[in-house]
Design a protein around this motif. Structure first.
Motif, PDB file in Angstrom:
ATOM      1  N   ARG A 124       0.852  -1.180   0.000  1.00 55.83           N
ATOM      2  CA  ARG A 124       0.000   0.000   0.000  1.00 55.83           C
ATOM      3  C   ARG A 124       0.895   1.240   0.000  1.00 55.83           C
ATOM      4  NH1 ARG A 124      -2.849  -1.459   3.857  1.00 55.83           N
ATOM      5  NH2 ARG A 124      -1.731  -0.429   5.540  1.00 55.83           N
ATOM      6  N   TYR A 125       0.812   2.041  -1.042  1.00 54.93           N
ATOM      7  CA  TYR A 125       1.626   3.255  -1.135  1.00 54.93           C
ATOM      8  C   TYR A 125       0.947   4.374  -0.337  1.00 54.93           C
ATOM      9  CZ  TYR A 125       3.509   0.631  -5.106  1.00 54.93           C
ATOM     10  OH  TYR A 125       4.054  -0.339  -5.889  1.00 54.93           O
ATOM     11  N   SER A 126       1.727   5.028   0.515  1.00 59.26           N
ATOM     12  CA  SER A 126       1.147   6.054   1.379  1.00 59.26           C
ATOM     13  C   SER A 126       1.164   7.436   0.739  1.00 59.26           C
ATOM     14  CB  SER A 126       1.893   6.105   2.713  1.00 59.26           C
ATOM     15  OG  SER A 126       3.268   6.399   2.502  1.00 59.26           O
ATOM     16  N   LYS A 127       2.167   7.726  -0.075  1.00 60.89           N
ATOM     17  CA  LYS A 127       2.235   9.046  -0.696  1.00 60.89           C
ATOM     18  C   LYS A 127       3.284   9.056  -1.796  1.00 60.89           C
ATOM     19  CE  LYS A 127       5.325  10.704   2.962  1.00 60.89           C
ATOM     20  NZ  LYS A 127       5.494  11.682   4.043  1.00 60.89           N
ATOM     21  N   LEU A 128       3.202  10.082  -2.632  1.00 59.51           N
ATOM     22  CA  LEU A 128       4.158  10.289  -3.719  1.00 59.51           C
ATOM     23  C   LEU A 128       4.629  11.733  -3.637  1.00 59.51           C
ATOM     24  CD1 LEU A 128       5.533   9.430  -6.406  1.00 59.51           C
ATOM     25  CD2 LEU A 128       3.439  10.152  -7.583  1.00 59.51           C
ATOM     26  N   VAL A 129       5.921  11.919  -3.528  1.00 62.85           N
ATOM     27  CA  VAL A 129       6.472  13.270  -3.413  1.00 62.85           C
ATOM     28  C   VAL A 129       7.677  13.397  -4.337  1.00 62.85           C
ATOM     29  CG1 VAL A 129       7.940  12.636  -1.460  1.00 62.85           C
ATOM     30  CG2 VAL A 129       7.331  15.024  -1.797  1.00 62.85           C
ATOM     31  N   SER A 130       7.849  14.589  -4.894  1.00 64.09           N
ATOM     32  CA  SER A 130       8.923  14.842  -5.858  1.00 64.09           C
ATOM     33  C   SER A 130       9.696  16.083  -5.432  1.00 64.09           C
ATOM     34  CB  SER A 130       8.325  15.058  -7.251  1.00 64.09           C
ATOM     35  OG  SER A 130       9.250  15.667  -8.125  1.00 64.09           O
ATOM     36  N   SER A 131      10.879  16.231  -6.001  1.00 63.44           N
ATOM     37  CA  SER A 131      11.612  17.477  -5.824  1.00 63.44           C
ATOM     38  C   SER A 131      10.971  18.553  -6.712  1.00 63.44           C
ATOM     39  CB  SER A 131      13.085  17.296  -6.204  1.00 63.44           C
ATOM     40  OG  SER A 131      13.239  17.283  -7.617  1.00 63.44           O
ATOM     41  N   THR A 132      11.483  19.752  -6.617  1.00 67.98           N
ATOM     42  CA  THR A 132      10.943  20.859  -7.423  1.00 67.98           C
ATOM     43  C   THR A 132      11.586  20.948  -8.804  1.00 67.98           C
ATOM     44  OG1 THR A 132      12.543  22.299  -6.320  1.00 67.98           O
ATOM     45  CG2 THR A 132      10.313  22.250  -5.417  1.00 67.98           C
ATOM     46  N   VAL A 133      12.531  20.083  -9.101  1.00 69.57           N
ATOM     47  CA  VAL A 133      13.194  20.085 -10.410  1.00 69.57           C
ATOM     48  C   VAL A 133      12.190  19.624 -11.476  1.00 69.57           C
ATOM     49  CG1 VAL A 133      15.100  19.117 -11.752  1.00 69.57           C
ATOM     50  CG2 VAL A 133      15.417  19.638  -9.321  1.00 69.57           C
ATOM     51  N   LEU A 134      12.152  20.318 -12.604  1.00 68.49           N
ATOM     52  CA  LEU A 134      11.140  20.069 -13.635  1.00 68.49           C
ATOM     53  C   LEU A 134      11.078  18.609 -14.058  1.00 68.49           C
ATOM     54  CD1 LEU A 134       9.016  21.007 -15.661  1.00 68.49           C
ATOM     55  CD2 LEU A 134      10.887  21.596 -17.234  1.00 68.49           C
ATOM     56  N   ARG A 135      12.202  18.000 -14.394  1.00 67.14           N
ATOM     57  CA  ARG A 135      12.179  16.628 -14.891  1.00 67.14           C
ATOM     58  C   ARG A 135      11.669  15.651 -13.828  1.00 67.14           C
ATOM     59  NH1 ARG A 135      17.286  18.623 -14.763  1.00 67.14           N
ATOM     60  NH2 ARG A 135      18.823  17.752 -13.298  1.00 67.14           N
ATOM     61  N   ALA A 136      11.937  15.953 -12.566  1.00 69.56           N
ATOM     62  CA  ALA A 136      11.430  15.106 -11.484  1.00 69.56           C
ATOM     63  C   ALA A 136       9.926  15.294 -11.318  1.00 69.56           C
ATOM     64  CB  ALA A 136      12.154  15.434 -10.182  1.00 69.56           C
ATOM     65  N   ARG A 137       9.460  16.551 -11.398  1.00 70.39           N
ATOM     66  CA  ARG A 137       8.026  16.819 -11.274  1.00 70.39           C
ATOM     67  C   ARG A 137       7.243  16.163 -12.406  1.00 70.39           C
ATOM     68  NH1 ARG A 137       6.769  21.675 -12.250  1.00 70.39           N
ATOM     69  NH2 ARG A 137       8.765  22.739 -12.557  1.00 70.39           N
ATOM     70  N   GLN A 138       7.784  16.245 -13.624  1.00 66.64           N
ATOM     71  CA  GLN A 138       7.107  15.627 -14.772  1.00 66.64           C
ATOM     72  C   GLN A 138       7.029  14.111 -14.597  1.00 66.64           C
ATOM     73  OE1 GLN A 138       9.668  17.223 -17.848  1.00 66.64           O
ATOM     74  NE2 GLN A 138       8.121  18.726 -18.474  1.00 66.64           N
ATOM     75  N   THR A 139       8.114  13.528 -14.130  1.00 62.84           N
ATOM     76  CA  THR A 139       8.123  12.079 -13.903  1.00 62.84           C
ATOM     77  C   THR A 139       7.080  11.699 -12.857  1.00 62.84           C
ATOM     78  OG1 THR A 139      10.489  11.958 -14.456  1.00 62.84           O
ATOM     79  CG2 THR A 139       9.556  10.115 -13.199  1.00 62.84           C
ATOM     80  N   ALA A 140       7.029  12.449 -11.756  1.00 60.87           N
ATOM     81  CA  ALA A 140       6.076  12.153 -10.684  1.00 60.87           C
ATOM     82  C   ALA A 140       4.636  12.341 -11.155  1.00 60.87           C
ATOM     83  CB  ALA A 140       6.363  13.045  -9.479  1.00 60.87           C
ATOM     84  N   ASP A 141       4.397  13.353 -11.968  1.00 61.92           N
ATOM     85  CA  ASP A 141       3.032  13.592 -12.460  1.00 61.92           C
ATOM     86  C   ASP A 141       2.537  12.418 -13.302  1.00 61.92           C
ATOM     87  OD1 ASP A 141       2.877  16.039 -11.199  1.00 61.92           O
ATOM     88  OD2 ASP A 141       3.461  17.204 -12.971  1.00 61.92           O
ATOM     89  N   VAL A 142       3.413  11.889 -14.144  1.00 60.30           N
ATOM     90  CA  VAL A 142       3.031  10.758 -14.999  1.00 60.30           C
ATOM     91  C   VAL A 142       2.786   9.515 -14.135  1.00 60.30           C
ATOM     92  CG1 VAL A 142       3.802   9.211 -16.839  1.00 60.30           C
ATOM     93  CG2 VAL A 142       4.244  11.669 -17.007  1.00 60.30           C
ATOM     94  N   ILE A 143       3.658   9.283 -13.171  1.00 56.40           N
ATOM     95  CA  ILE A 143       3.479   8.131 -12.277  1.00 56.40           C
ATOM     96  C   ILE A 143       2.180   8.269 -11.490  1.00 56.40           C
ATOM     97  CG2 ILE A 143       4.400   6.992 -10.217  1.00 56.40           C
ATOM     98  CD1 ILE A 143       7.197   7.526 -11.307  1.00 56.40           C
ATOM     99  N   ALA A 144       1.863   9.499 -11.056  1.00 55.40           N
ATOM    100  CA  ALA A 144       0.647   9.734 -10.279  1.00 55.40           C
ATOM    101  C   ALA A 144      -0.603   9.372 -11.084  1.00 55.40           C
ATOM    102  CB  ALA A 144       0.589  11.193  -9.834  1.00 55.40           C
ATOM    103  N   GLU A 145      -0.560   9.535 -12.393  1.00 58.19           N
ATOM    104  CA  GLU A 145      -1.711   9.169 -13.226  1.00 58.19           C
ATOM    105  C   GLU A 145      -1.977   7.666 -13.174  1.00 58.19           C
ATOM    106  OE1 GLU A 145      -0.910  10.601 -17.127  1.00 58.19           O
ATOM    107  OE2 GLU A 145      -0.974  12.726 -16.569  1.00 58.19           O
ATOM    108  N   GLU A 146      -0.926   6.885 -12.964  1.00 54.59           N
ATOM    109  CA  GLU A 146      -1.072   5.425 -12.874  1.00 54.59           C
ATOM    110  C   GLU A 146      -1.432   4.973 -11.464  1.00 54.59           C
ATOM    111  OE1 GLU A 146      -0.960   3.591 -15.531  1.00 54.59           O
ATOM    112  OE2 GLU A 146      -0.200   5.125 -16.915  1.00 54.59           O
ATOM    113  N   LEU A 147      -1.299   5.882 -10.506  1.00 53.79           N
ATOM    114  CA  LEU A 147      -1.600   5.573  -9.106  1.00 53.79           C
ATOM    115  C   LEU A 147      -2.594   6.602  -8.569  1.00 53.79           C
ATOM    116  CD1 LEU A 147       2.070   4.890  -7.897  1.00 53.79           C
ATOM    117  CD2 LEU A 147       0.354   3.161  -8.472  1.00 53.79           C
TER     118      LEU A 147
END
Length: 238
Positions: A124-147
């Motif tokens: 069970r995933y509790s949360k998803l957090v990213s750094s403020t760097v653009l490439r990291a935020r973009q990666t996290a946003d795409v992953i968040a769509e799957e979760l």
């Protein structure tokens, strides 16, 4: 911890070759101070043996309290491929595809019940957090769509990349050639150390728990304390 040359003792010749020379202003080999200690570090002194209280949450010595709480697993995910030419270094089409595949893999891991040597468990995933760097935020946003059921927390600047310590054995050459400056380590090291302390820790703070238990016992004893015996003056007054 502090900057460490490496865990294994290097041959004397290599160690001498890799040591900064006396011309380095921030450290002189003749000082009664190790090279590690010459560059400020917010962490505890480096030790070879395991430090049980590494996160400050271990039961206090002599308390008799046993470790408790859940085992936390933190997944560190590197961003997808990014554009080296563009100044913002955003993800390339391949980078977005890599992020989507990562998200699907994580979602698959969270389905059903898993079995291992310790028994059955439900991921069970509790949360998803990213750094403020653009490439990291973009990666996290795409992953968040799957979760979609996993909370997407606010981006955290503490997680941005940087220089926490010198890489070894190249570190001395990096300092000599100006690839990294002592001031960079002093500025970025504490930030990255703060990120580690914020996210990497035990589920239960045993010292806080012990204090809370002691406070509850005091309040409970106060609540059920017997009324004070009447004084001689009040008894006489009837």
């Amino acid at each position: 911890g502090r900057l460490a040359w490496c865990e294994q003792e290097a041959p004397a010749a290599k160690k001498e070759r890799d040591r900064p020379s006396k011309k380095d202003k921030f450290w002189d080999p003749s000082m009664d101070l190790s090279y590690d200690e010459a560059i400020l570090s917010p962490g505890m002194p480096w030790k070879r043996e395991w430090v049980a209280d590494w996160d400050g949450r271990h039961p206090a010595a002599g308390s008799g309290m046993k470790c408790q709480g859940r085992i936390r697993h933190i997944l560190l995910i590197r961003h997808g491929q990014y554009d080296l030419v563009d100044k913002d270094h955003g993800l390339t089409p391949l980078g977005f595809e890599q992020a989507a595949l990562t998200g699907r893999r994580l979602a698959a891991h969270g389905e059903g019940v898993k079995k291992d040597a310790y028994g059955e468990l439900k991921i069970r995933y509790s949360k998803l957090v990213s750094s403020t760097v653009l490439r990291a935020r973009q990666t996290a946003d795409v992953i968040a769509e799957e979760l979609p059921a996993v909370p997407r927390e606010a981006d955290d600047a503490l997680l941005a990349e940087g220089w926490p310590v010198l890489p070894m054995p190249q570190g001395v050459a990096f300092l000599r050639d100006g690839k990294v400056l002592p001031a960079t380590l002093i500025e970025e090291g504490p930030r990255i150390e703060a990120a580690f302390r914020k996210y990497f820790h035990r589920d239960v703070d045993h010292k806080r728990l012990a204090l809370s238990g002691a406070k509850d016992k005091i309040e409970l004893s106060d609540a059920y304390a017997p009324p004070p015996a009447p004084s001689a003056a009040s008894s006489a007054g009837g």
